[in-house]
Design an enzyme around this catalytic site. Sequence first.
Site, short mmCIF file in Angstrom:
data_model
loop_
_atom_site.label_atom_id
_atom_site.label_comp_id
_atom_site.label_asym_id
_atom_site.label_seq_id
_atom_site.Cartn_x
_atom_site.Cartn_y
_atom_site.Cartn_z
N THR A 42 0.85 -1.18 0.00
CA THR A 42 0.00 0.00 0.00
C THR A 42 0.89 1.24 0.00
OG1 THR A 42 -0.20 0.24 2.41
CG2 THR A 42 -1.74 -1.27 1.31
N GLY A 43 0.35 2.32 -0.55
CA GLY A 43 1.15 3.54 -0.63
C GLY A 43 2.37 3.38 -1.52
N ALA A 44 2.22 2.61 -2.59
CA ALA A 44 3.37 2.28 -3.43
C ALA A 44 3.85 3.44 -4.28
CB ALA A 44 3.03 1.08 -4.33
N SER A 45 3.08 4.54 -4.34
CA SER A 45 3.53 5.69 -5.11
C SER A 45 4.41 6.63 -4.29
CB SER A 45 2.32 6.48 -5.65
OG SER A 45 1.56 7.01 -4.58
N GLY A 46 4.48 6.41 -2.97
CA GLY A 46 5.30 7.25 -2.10
C GLY A 46 6.76 6.84 -2.14
N GLY A 47 7.59 7.64 -1.50
CA GLY A 47 9.03 7.39 -1.52
C GLY A 47 9.42 6.03 -0.96
N ILE A 48 8.89 5.69 0.22
CA ILE A 48 9.20 4.40 0.81
C ILE A 48 8.54 3.28 0.05
CG2 ILE A 48 8.87 2.95 2.86
CD1 ILE A 48 9.30 5.44 4.57
N TYR A 102 -0.46 12.07 14.80
CA TYR A 102 0.37 11.19 13.98
C TYR A 102 1.13 10.20 14.86
CZ TYR A 102 4.05 9.73 10.71
OH TYR A 102 4.92 9.00 9.94
#
Length: 241
Positions: A10-16, A149
């Site tokens: 998940t969140g594969a478009s982010g930096g990590i 957060y």
Amino acid sequence: MQKGKYVLITGASGGIGQAVARKLASLGWNLYLHYHSNEEEIQALVKELRNEKIDIISLKADLSRPVEAVHLTKHIHTLHSIVHCSGTAQYSLFQDIKEQEMDTLWNVHMKSPMMMTQSLLPKLLATKGSIVIISSIWGQTGAACEVVYSSVKGAQISFVKALAKELGRSEVRVNAVAPGVVDTNMISGFSESEKMEMKEDIPFGRFAYPSETADAVAYLVSDQSSYITGQVLGVNGGWYM
């Protein structure tokens, strides 16, 4: 090599997330790549990884809406691992944060990952798979001006520890990676002087590279960590021990 195994990132478009995708693709993993709004980054990543001769499937969902998170899981078939990388930061005094912002942070970091994991658990039980959540150093020690957060990141760690105990007999492993400051777009809002001040507090004197978090993930989803579960692996340059 992990030929034939499938991982949901998940969140594969982010930096990590991108770094994790590249690392696992190089090891032969087939990829389910989740994204929300950054379709250009995902398309570029898919194009880049085509030479790895693996299956790559991109899936769009807004994880601030848990119903979309659950719908996404209906498109996943064989699964050996989940890497929860999705996240969004929120910098403000606690007294100024709005209820909607609290809800978004909770849904993206906790409710959607929990519901996705619950929905996909039968597949992981069948393959004796693994789950890795990208938490944060702030989930371990807390940060001023990032109270909510820090709270949801701490909740992720509690989720990992509890679920690892519950799934231990089934040999499904659950772990977390807790990075310090990673050199991604998430820190773009800080000034150069603020970044320099943070670096001075870190024993290594620099921010983490996304690839260093990805290396930790690759270890935790591999057979090399077959007896490791319920753990939080800090990748923070000695900032918090």
